[in-house]
Design a protein around this motif. Structure first.
Motif, mmCIF file in Angstrom:
data_model
loop_
_atom_site.group_PDB
_atom_site.id
_atom_site.type_symbol
_atom_site.label_atom_id
_atom_site.label_comp_id
_atom_site.label_asym_id
_atom_site.label_seq_id
_atom_site.Cartn_x
_atom_site.Cartn_y
_atom_site.Cartn_z
ATOM 1 N N GLY A 220 0.792 -1.236 -0.026
ATOM 2 C CA GLY A 220 -0.239 0.095 0.124
ATOM 3 C C GLY A 220 1.023 1.137 0.008
ATOM 4 N N ARG A 221 1.828 1.287 1.039
ATOM 5 C CA ARG A 221 2.933 2.540 0.662
ATOM 6 C C ARG A 221 3.510 2.589 -0.420
ATOM 7 N NH1 ARG A 221 6.116 2.201 6.785
ATOM 8 N NH2 ARG A 221 4.303 2.731 7.906
ATOM 9 N N GLU A 222 4.189 1.454 -1.159
ATOM 10 C CA GLU A 222 4.670 1.751 -2.608
ATOM 11 C C GLU A 222 3.565 2.172 -3.569
ATOM 12 O OE1 GLU A 222 7.917 1.316 -3.217
ATOM 13 O OE2 GLU A 222 7.876 1.426 -0.944
ATOM 14 N N LEU A 223 2.197 1.790 -3.382
ATOM 15 C CA LEU A 223 1.367 2.189 -4.253
ATOM 16 C C LEU A 223 0.884 3.865 -4.205
ATOM 17 C CD1 LEU A 223 -1.264 -0.614 -4.300
ATOM 18 C CD2 LEU A 223 -0.040 0.222 -6.020
ATOM 19 N N LYS A 224 1.003 4.344 -2.831
ATOM 20 C CA LYS A 224 0.709 5.688 -2.592
ATOM 21 C C LYS A 224 1.155 6.754 -3.401
ATOM 22 C CE LYS A 224 0.333 8.743 1.354
ATOM 23 N NZ LYS A 224 0.441 8.988 2.784
ATOM 24 N N PRO A 225 2.668 6.608 -3.787
ATOM 25 C CA PRO A 225 3.084 7.663 -4.767
ATOM 26 C C PRO A 225 2.661 7.507 -6.285
ATOM 27 C CG PRO A 225 4.834 6.222 -4.000
ATOM 28 C CD PRO A 225 3.637 6.074 -3.238
ATOM 29 N N ILE A 226 2.564 6.417 -6.377
ATOM 30 C CA ILE A 226 1.848 5.967 -7.916
ATOM 31 C C ILE A 226 0.394 6.502 -8.251
ATOM 32 C CG2 ILE A 226 1.457 4.149 -9.438
ATOM 33 C CD1 ILE A 226 3.336 2.200 -8.168
ATOM 34 N N LEU A 227 -0.298 6.356 -7.113
ATOM 35 C CA LEU A 227 -1.665 6.864 -7.316
ATOM 36 C C LEU A 227 -1.900 8.318 -6.834
ATOM 37 C CD1 LEU A 227 -3.132 3.968 -5.192
ATOM 38 C CD2 LEU A 227 -3.273 4.099 -7.816
ATOM 39 N N ALA A 228 -0.618 8.926 -6.425
ATOM 40 C CA ALA A 228 -0.777 10.429 -5.775
ATOM 41 C C ALA A 228 -1.215 11.605 -6.997
ATOM 42 C CB ALA A 228 0.427 10.871 -5.039
ATOM 43 N N SER A 229 -0.787 11.153 -8.168
ATOM 44 C CA SER A 229 -1.019 12.143 -9.291
ATOM 45 C C SER A 229 -2.320 12.025 -10.043
ATOM 46 C CB SER A 229 -0.025 12.062 -10.419
ATOM 47 O OG SER A 229 0.189 10.727 -11.086
ATOM 48 N N ASN A 231 -6.137 11.293 -8.732
ATOM 49 C CA ASN A 231 -7.178 10.954 -7.761
ATOM 50 C C ASN A 231 -8.374 9.920 -8.157
ATOM 51 O OD1 ASN A 231 -7.667 11.793 -4.951
ATOM 52 N ND2 ASN A 231 -9.421 12.781 -5.751
ATOM 53 N N SER A 232 -8.739 10.081 -9.569
ATOM 54 C CA SER A 232 -9.759 9.059 -9.790
ATOM 55 C C SER A 232 -9.401 7.500 -9.839
ATOM 56 C CB SER A 232 -10.260 9.437 -11.265
ATOM 57 O OG SER A 232 -9.126 9.168 -12.421
ATOM 58 N N LEU A 233 -7.962 7.364 -10.278
ATOM 59 C CA LEU A 233 -7.403 6.019 -10.211
ATOM 60 C C LEU A 233 -7.185 5.654 -8.706
ATOM 61 C CD1 LEU A 233 -6.103 3.615 -11.524
ATOM 62 C CD2 LEU A 233 -3.849 4.849 -11.444
ATOM 63 N N LYS A 234 -6.782 6.551 -7.865
ATOM 64 C CA LYS A 234 -6.591 6.182 -6.349
ATOM 65 C C LYS A 234 -8.064 5.679 -6.170
ATOM 66 C CE LYS A 234 -5.447 8.154 -2.103
ATOM 67 N NZ LYS A 234 -5.056 9.341 -1.199
ATOM 68 N N ASN A 235 -9.137 6.259 -6.271
ATOM 69 C CA ASN A 235 -10.216 6.297 -5.544
ATOM 70 C C ASN A 235 -10.812 4.726 -6.304
ATOM 71 O OD1 ASN A 235 -10.287 8.461 -3.872
ATOM 72 N ND2 ASN A 235 -11.643 9.680 -5.645
ATOM 73 N N ARG A 272 -5.091 -3.832 4.890
ATOM 74 C CA ARG A 272 -3.695 -3.430 5.222
ATOM 75 C C ARG A 272 -3.081 -2.549 3.870
ATOM 76 N NH1 ARG A 272 -1.551 -2.639 10.006
ATOM 77 N NH2 ARG A 272 -2.334 -3.956 11.613
ATOM 78 N N ILE A 273 -3.390 -3.064 2.904
ATOM 79 C CA ILE A 273 -2.994 -2.321 1.659
ATOM 80 C C ILE A 273 -3.523 -0.874 1.723
ATOM 81 C CG2 ILE A 273 -3.111 -2.147 -0.830
ATOM 82 C CD1 ILE A 273 -2.822 -5.210 -0.842
ATOM 83 N N THR A 274 -5.056 -0.984 2.129
ATOM 84 C CA THR A 274 -5.715 0.234 1.965
ATOM 85 C C THR A 274 -5.031 1.236 3.060
ATOM 86 O OG1 THR A 274 -7.712 -0.928 1.283
ATOM 87 C CG2 THR A 274 -7.919 0.950 2.537
ATOM 88 N N GLN A 275 -4.572 0.675 4.029
ATOM 89 C CA GLN A 275 -4.183 1.600 5.198
ATOM 90 C C GLN A 275 -2.466 2.276 4.792
ATOM 91 O OE1 GLN A 275 -3.785 -0.081 9.309
ATOM 92 N NE2 GLN A 275 -5.502 -1.567 8.687
ATOM 93 N N GLY A 276 -1.943 1.375 3.964
ATOM 94 C CA GLY A 276 -0.811 1.860 3.433
ATOM 95 C C GLY A 276 -0.903 2.927 2.414
ATOM 96 N N VAL A 277 -1.885 2.794 1.579
ATOM 97 C CA VAL A 277 -2.272 3.918 0.605
ATOM 98 C C VAL A 277 -2.626 5.275 1.191
ATOM 99 C CG1 VAL A 277 -3.741 4.475 -1.434
ATOM 100 C CG2 VAL A 277 -2.540 2.341 -1.172
ATOM 101 N N GLU A 278 -3.528 5.175 2.256
ATOM 102 C CA GLU A 278 -4.144 6.217 2.824
ATOM 103 C C GLU A 278 -3.241 6.928 3.915
ATOM 104 O OE1 GLU A 278 -7.953 4.453 4.133
ATOM 105 O OE2 GLU A 278 -9.106 5.324 2.538
ATOM 106 N N ARG A 279 -2.706 6.214 4.479
ATOM 107 C CA ARG A 279 -1.448 7.065 5.764
ATOM 108 C C ARG A 279 -0.320 7.324 5.344
ATOM 109 N NH1 ARG A 279 -3.445 2.640 10.626
ATOM 110 N NH2 ARG A 279 -5.493 3.243 10.265
#
Length: 279
Positions: A220-229, A231-235, A272-279
């Motif tokens: 999840g943490r590694e996905l976070k910067p990929i999805l940061a740019s 927002n629709s993909l992140k959601n 857990r993946i979700t928590q990594g993306v969101e925090r």
């Protein structure tokens, strides 16, 4: 960029794979075009670093960054006329290598409209490339082969991203993608232990977390910067992980069919993946 991960191309039982990659690199460089490996081959390359046995795949899938729209057709033409590749009547994005197996050249960059690419040809002429650009910017890893080649592949977290999207697009046909997600999670800690110990060692402070829990959080943490740019993909990814839709609710059962995790454990790992993306 992280230090290179080492693999042995000969371990994939793919005739001429080294020669094919060298040809592709030469042609891409001529057009100043970059690429990275995705799909089953990328997954198998990662798993091979831990000597994990996988299903044999003959397909080679490449995401090809195109900045000039005319370059894509010229690249295909060069491969056909000068390197004995052949067109595939059922797929306008694929070429047969001189060794008889297909290479999918999936363009992204300046050529997509609404995250899809359409080209002229026969058979399949339109593909969705959701996440390709974001992975190119933040989700790649360098590979060094025993044969002396270096190229980029999608990171393990990026592969999970693409597999979640593929299943969401076609849940009736892409169940294997979800099963692969479970396989990746189960091996992630040992494949990426250096990354985990160097960048995510705070997770060891929680003694209740097992290795798979830590792995899922790191994914999840590694996905976070990929999805940061985007927002629709992140959601969209968070929506899939939340199991909110009917076909998403099949994900724990599909992963559990592999016999690695129970359905309850899968649900906890997705959280857990979700928590990594969101925090």
């Amino acid at each position: 960029m992280a230090s290179s991960y080492k693999i042995k191309l000969s371990s994939f039982n793919q005739e001429g794979l080294k020669d094919v990659i060298e040809i592709l690199e030469t042609v891409f460089q001529k057009f100043n075009v970059d690429f990275y490996v995705i799909g089953a081959l990328a997954k198998d390359m990662w798993l091979s670093t831990e000597e994990v046995q996988t299903r044999a795949t003959r397909d080679v899938d490449l995401a090809v960054f195109i900045s000039e729209s005319g370059d894509y057709e010229e690249i295909k033409s060069t491969l056909i006329k000068k390197h004995d590749f052949k067109e595939v009547s059922t797929n306008a994005f694929a070429l047969l290598t001189p060794y008889g197996y297909p290479v999918d050249l999936l363009p992204f960059g300046s050529v997509e409209i609404d995250e899809a690419v359409e080209v002229e040809g026969d058979g399949l002429t339109k593909v969705h490339v959701n996440g390709f650009k974001e992975i190119y910017q933040q989700g790649l890893a360098p590979i060094l082969t025993d044969e002396g080649l270096t190229f980029k592949i999608a990171s393990l977290a990026s592969i999970i991203l693409l597999k979640l999207i593929a299943f969401d697009d076609r849940p009736e046909k892409r169940t294997q993608d979800i099963k692969d997600v479970g396989i990746i999670i189960s091996h992630y800690f040992h494949i990426e232990d250096k990354l985990i110990y160097s960048k995510h060692n705070d997770l060891f402070d929680n003694e209740d977390l097992g290795l798979e829990d830590i792995a899922a959080h790191v994914i999840g943490r590694e996905l976070k910067p990929i999805l940061a740019s985007n927002n629709s993909l992140k959601n969209r990814i968070l929506d899939i992980l939340s199991l909110s839709k009917k076909h998403h609710q099949r994900i724990p059962e599909l992963i559990a069919q592999g016999g690695i995790f129970t359905t309850d454990k899968v649900t906890a790992l997705l959280d857990r993946i979700t928590q990594g993306v969101e925090r």
